[in-house]
Design a protein around this motif. Structure first.
Motif, PDB file in Angstrom:
ATOM      1  N   CYS A   1       0.815   4.689   5.502  1.00 21.36           N
ATOM      2  CA  CYS A   1      -0.370   3.851   5.732  1.00 21.36           C
ATOM      3  C   CYS A   1      -1.407   4.110   4.643  1.00 21.36           C
ATOM      4  CB  CYS A   1      -0.996   4.159   7.093  1.00 21.36           C
ATOM      5  SG  CYS A   1       0.042   3.725   8.479  1.00 21.36           S
ATOM      6  N   GLY A   2      -1.639   5.384   4.349  1.00 21.35           N
ATOM      7  CA  GLY A   2      -2.625   5.744   3.330  1.00 21.35           C
ATOM      8  C   GLY A   2      -2.239   5.198   1.966  1.00 21.35           C
ATOM      9  N   ALA A   3      -0.974   5.357   1.610  1.00 16.72           N
ATOM     10  CA  ALA A   3      -0.505   4.861   0.307  1.00 16.72           C
ATOM     11  C   ALA A   3      -0.654   3.344   0.236  1.00 16.72           C
ATOM     12  CB  ALA A   3       0.959   5.271   0.099  1.00 16.72           C
ATOM     13  N   ASN A   4      -0.340   2.655   1.325  1.00 17.80           N
ATOM     14  CA  ASN A   4      -0.445   1.192   1.331  1.00 17.80           C
ATOM     15  C   ASN A   4      -1.898   0.722   1.206  1.00 17.80           C
ATOM     16  OD1 ASN A   4       2.292   1.007   1.547  1.00 17.80           O
ATOM     17  ND2 ASN A   4       2.312   0.752   3.770  1.00 17.80           N
ATOM     18  N   ILE A   5      -2.805   1.469   1.809  1.00 15.41           N
ATOM     19  CA  ILE A   5      -4.236   1.130   1.706  1.00 15.41           C
ATOM     20  C   ILE A   5      -4.709   1.260   0.253  1.00 15.41           C
ATOM     21  CG2 ILE A   5      -6.549   2.034   2.245  1.00 15.41           C
ATOM     22  CD1 ILE A   5      -5.300   2.808   5.055  1.00 15.41           C
ATOM     23  N   LEU A   6      -4.253   2.311  -0.415  1.00 14.92           N
ATOM     24  CA  LEU A   6      -4.745   2.619  -1.769  1.00 14.92           C
ATOM     25  C   LEU A   6      -4.023   1.821  -2.857  1.00 14.92           C
ATOM     26  CD1 LEU A   6      -4.984   6.514  -1.403  1.00 14.92           C
ATOM     27  CD2 LEU A   6      -6.801   4.836  -1.056  1.00 14.92           C
ATOM     28  N   SER A   7      -2.841   1.322  -2.513  1.00 14.20           N
ATOM     29  CA  SER A   7      -2.021   0.609  -3.491  1.00 14.20           C
ATOM     30  C   SER A   7      -2.751  -0.613  -4.056  1.00 14.20           C
ATOM     31  CB  SER A   7      -0.719   0.156  -2.811  1.00 14.20           C
ATOM     32  OG  SER A   7       0.061  -0.560  -3.732  1.00 14.20           O
TER      33      SER A   7
ATOM     34  N   PHE B   1      -5.361  -0.451  -5.896  1.00 15.53           N
ATOM     35  CA  PHE B   1      -6.697   0.003  -6.295  1.00 15.53           C
ATOM     36  C   PHE B   1      -6.622   1.272  -7.156  1.00 15.53           C
ATOM     37  CE2 PHE B   1      -7.344  -2.187  -2.216  1.00 15.53           C
ATOM     38  CZ  PHE B   1      -8.218  -3.164  -2.635  1.00 15.53           C
ATOM     39  N   PHE B   2      -5.639   2.107  -6.817  1.00 17.24           N
ATOM     40  CA  PHE B   2      -5.491   3.382  -7.520  1.00 17.24           C
ATOM     41  C   PHE B   2      -4.125   3.421  -8.223  1.00 17.24           C
ATOM     42  CE2 PHE B   2      -8.726   4.181  -4.351  1.00 17.24           C
ATOM     43  CZ  PHE B   2      -9.657   4.916  -5.065  1.00 17.24           C
ATOM     44  N   PRO B   3      -4.010   4.243  -9.279  1.00 16.59           N
ATOM     45  CA  PRO B   3      -2.748   4.296 -10.025  1.00 16.59           C
ATOM     46  C   PRO B   3      -1.568   4.722  -9.144  1.00 16.59           C
ATOM     47  CG  PRO B   3      -4.491   5.522 -11.159  1.00 16.59           C
ATOM     48  CD  PRO B   3      -5.029   5.154  -9.816  1.00 16.59           C
ATOM     49  N   GLU B   4      -0.404   4.335  -9.594  1.00 17.75           N
ATOM     50  CA  GLU B   4       0.824   4.607  -8.850  1.00 17.75           C
ATOM     51  C   GLU B   4       1.004   6.103  -8.540  1.00 17.75           C
ATOM     52  OE1 GLU B   4       2.092   1.955  -7.845  1.00 17.75           O
ATOM     53  OE2 GLU B   4       3.908   2.729  -6.907  1.00 17.75           O
TER      54      GLU B   4
ATOM     55  N   VAL C   1      -1.151   6.902  -5.543  1.00 18.65           N
ATOM     56  CA  VAL C   1      -0.597   6.254  -4.343  1.00 18.65           C
ATOM     57  C   VAL C   1       0.653   7.005  -3.867  1.00 18.65           C
ATOM     58  CG1 VAL C   1       0.508   4.139  -3.495  1.00 18.65           C
ATOM     59  CG2 VAL C   1      -1.523   3.990  -4.966  1.00 18.65           C
ATOM     60  N   GLU C   2       1.534   7.328  -4.801  1.00 18.31           N
ATOM     61  CA  GLU C   2       2.800   7.965  -4.415  1.00 18.31           C
ATOM     62  C   GLU C   2       2.598   9.428  -3.985  1.00 18.31           C
ATOM     63  OE1 GLU C   2       5.715   6.337  -3.813  1.00 18.31           O
ATOM     64  OE2 GLU C   2       4.300   4.694  -4.096  1.00 18.31           O
ATOM     65  N   ALA C   3       1.620  10.094  -4.563  1.00 18.89           N
ATOM     66  CA  ALA C   3       1.343  11.476  -4.135  1.00 18.89           C
ATOM     67  C   ALA C   3       0.796  11.489  -2.711  1.00 18.89           C
ATOM     68  CB  ALA C   3       0.372  12.154  -5.095  1.00 18.89           C
ATOM     69  N   VAL C   4      -0.031  10.500  -2.366  1.00 18.17           N
ATOM     70  CA  VAL C   4      -0.512  10.373  -0.980  1.00 18.17           C
ATOM     71  C   VAL C   4       0.694  10.102  -0.069  1.00 18.17           C
ATOM     72  CG1 VAL C   4      -1.845   8.901   0.606  1.00 18.17           C
ATOM     73  CG2 VAL C   4      -2.854   9.647  -1.576  1.00 18.17           C
ATOM     74  N   ARG C   5       1.561   9.193  -0.514  1.00 19.16           N
ATOM     75  CA  ARG C   5       2.728   8.835   0.307  1.00 19.16           C
ATOM     76  C   ARG C   5       3.633  10.047   0.579  1.00 19.16           C
ATOM     77  NH1 ARG C   5       4.399   3.906   0.950  1.00 19.16           N
ATOM     78  NH2 ARG C   5       3.658   3.112  -1.044  1.00 19.16           N
ATOM     79  N   HIS C   6       3.693  10.966  -0.380  1.00 22.17           N
ATOM     80  CA  HIS C   6       4.654  12.064  -0.249  1.00 22.17           C
ATOM     81  C   HIS C   6       4.028  13.402   0.158  1.00 22.17           C
ATOM     82  CE1 HIS C   6       7.062   9.109  -2.534  1.00 22.17           C
ATOM     83  NE2 HIS C   6       8.008   9.590  -1.783  1.00 22.17           N
ATOM     84  N   HIS C   7       2.776  13.392   0.624  1.00 19.81           N
ATOM     85  CA  HIS C   7       2.177  14.695   0.940  1.00 19.81           C
ATOM     86  C   HIS C   7       2.776  15.337   2.193  1.00 19.81           C
ATOM     87  CE1 HIS C   7      -0.687  12.628   3.725  1.00 19.81           C
ATOM     88  NE2 HIS C   7      -0.846  13.821   4.258  1.00 19.81           N
ATOM     89  N   VAL C   8       3.323  14.534   3.070  1.00 18.47           N
ATOM     90  CA  VAL C   8       4.022  15.105   4.235  1.00 18.47           C
ATOM     91  C   VAL C   8       5.409  15.598   3.811  1.00 18.47           C
ATOM     92  CG1 VAL C   8       5.041  14.563   6.486  1.00 18.47           C
ATOM     93  CG2 VAL C   8       2.733  13.781   5.948  1.00 18.47           C
ATOM     94  N   GLU C   9       6.070  14.790   2.977  1.00 18.40           N
ATOM     95  CA  GLU C   9       7.370  15.203   2.442  1.00 18.40           C
ATOM     96  C   GLU C   9       7.235  16.533   1.684  1.00 18.40           C
ATOM     97  OE1 GLU C   9      10.649  12.919   2.255  1.00 18.40           O
ATOM     98  OE2 GLU C   9       9.580  13.192   4.126  1.00 18.40           O
TER      99      GLU C   9
ATOM    100  N   PHE D   1      13.889  14.597  -3.545  1.00 19.96           N
ATOM    101  CA  PHE D   1      12.447  14.800  -3.710  1.00 19.96           C
ATOM    102  C   PHE D   1      12.119  15.327  -5.104  1.00 19.96           C
ATOM    103  CE2 PHE D   1       8.504  17.318  -3.197  1.00 19.96           C
ATOM    104  CZ  PHE D   1       7.682  16.360  -2.642  1.00 19.96           C
ATOM    105  N   GLU D   2      12.980  16.204  -5.614  1.00 20.99           N
ATOM    106  CA  GLU D   2      12.713  16.803  -6.927  1.00 20.99           C
ATOM    107  C   GLU D   2      12.767  15.793  -8.068  1.00 20.99           C
ATOM    108  OE1 GLU D   2      15.262  20.261  -6.969  1.00 20.99           O
ATOM    109  OE2 GLU D   2      13.605  21.502  -6.212  1.00 20.99           O
ATOM    110  N   LYS D   3      13.339  14.638  -7.803  1.00 19.55           N
ATOM    111  CA  LYS D   3      13.411  13.598  -8.841  1.00 19.55           C
ATOM    112  C   LYS D   3      12.170  12.696  -8.841  1.00 19.55           C
ATOM    113  CE  LYS D   3      18.446  13.299  -9.212  1.00 19.55           C
ATOM    114  NZ  LYS D   3      18.990  14.009  -8.054  1.00 19.55           N
ATOM    115  N   TYR D   4      11.339  12.787  -7.824  1.00 21.36           N
ATOM    116  CA  TYR D   4      10.161  11.917  -7.769  1.00 21.36           C
ATOM    117  C   TYR D   4       9.152  12.280  -8.860  1.00 21.36           C
ATOM    118  CZ  TYR D   4      11.548  10.391  -3.057  1.00 21.36           C
ATOM    119  OH  TYR D   4      12.206   9.880  -1.981  1.00 21.36           O
ATOM    120  N   ALA D   5       8.600  11.272  -9.499  1.00 26.05           N
ATOM    121  CA  ALA D   5       7.591  11.502 -10.536  1.00 26.05           C
ATOM    122  C   ALA D   5       6.342  12.163  -9.962  1.00 26.05           C
ATOM    123  CB  ALA D   5       7.233  10.177 -11.205  1.00 26.05           C
ATOM    124  N   CYS D   6       6.063  11.896  -8.693  1.00 24.40           N
ATOM    125  CA  CYS D   6       4.838  12.419  -8.083  1.00 24.40           C
ATOM    126  C   CYS D   6       5.036  13.796  -7.459  1.00 24.40           C
ATOM    127  CB  CYS D   6       4.339  11.461  -7.014  1.00 24.40           C
ATOM    128  SG  CYS D   6       5.437  11.402  -5.586  1.00 24.40           S
ATOM    129  N   LYS D   7       6.237  14.365  -7.600  1.00 32.55           N
ATOM    130  CA  LYS D   7       6.557  15.633  -6.904  1.00 32.55           C
ATOM    131  C   LYS D   7       5.523  16.738  -7.177  1.00 32.55           C
ATOM    132  CE  LYS D   7       8.906  19.749  -7.320  1.00 32.55           C
ATOM    133  NZ  LYS D   7       9.458  20.643  -8.324  1.00 32.55           N
TER     134      LYS D   7
END
Ligand SMILES: [Fe+2]
Length: 189
Positions: free
Chosen positions: A83-89, A91-94, A97-105, A144-150
């Protein structure tokens, strides 16, 4: 000229002003205190603007019902990180957005790969870990280790975990508005 990006900062600021006193999910502090503490820890460690922005906004998805209908539709699965990533998408750089999306992961990842990490989690965070899928499997770790936002999501996760100090003083939200403005994607409408 008032950009669309500036409007989202104003909206976020108003939400935190109005609803920031709400309890932070079973911890002994408010949502506003937790968000500001996470940003403050990032700032104190010399974090970049993007790192401070992710730290400040990582839990904004808990306020999904405050955002316009298209965000609600995109975020209706009720996973606060999505939800957070979708709200920020948009407006803010990828990366933000993706770091917010993956903070639980990132929590699930750290539980799987870093000995001693689990022991640092609060009781509420251990409870939510179980709901969120528990420590990652080997396959999930590899993915997960392959994600750019890891790197960014793991860094913010550790500030997030530490930002649960009752009574800690921090700068107000307004202190971070210039940081958010620098990180925003410039949109000419
Ligand atoms: Fe958090």
């Amino acid at each position: 000229m008032e950009s669309k990006g500036k409007n989202i900062i104003t909206l976020i600021s108003e939400i935190i002003e109005r609803r920031g006193h709400e309890s932070y999910l079973g911890e002994g502090l408010s949502m506003r205190e937790h968000m500001l503490q996470t940003a403050f820890l990032a700032e104190n460690e010399g974090g970049s603007d993007e790192e401070i922005a992710v730290a400040l906004l990582h839990d904004i998805g808990h306020y999904t019902d405050e955002f316009p209908e298209d965000s609600l539709e995109k975020g209706q699965n009720n996973f606060h990180e999505d939800c957070g990533a979708n709200i920020l998408s948009g407006f803010f750089p990828e990366t933000v957005v993706e770091a917010v999306r993956h903070h639980v992961e990132a929590k699930r990842y750290l539980c799987a790969v870093e000995s001693g990490y689990f022991a640092c989690l609060s009781e509420a965070s251990v409870n939510s870990l179980n709901v969120q899928g528990g420590p990652m499997s080997e396959d999930e770790v590899g993915k997960f280790e392959k994600y750019a936002c890891k790197k960014l999501s793991v860094k913010v996760r550790k500030w997030d975990d530490a930002a649960k100090v009752v009574g800690m003083s921090t700068p107000p939200f307004s202190h971070y508005v210039p940081v958010l403005e620098r990180v925003l994607i410039t949109r000419e409408k």
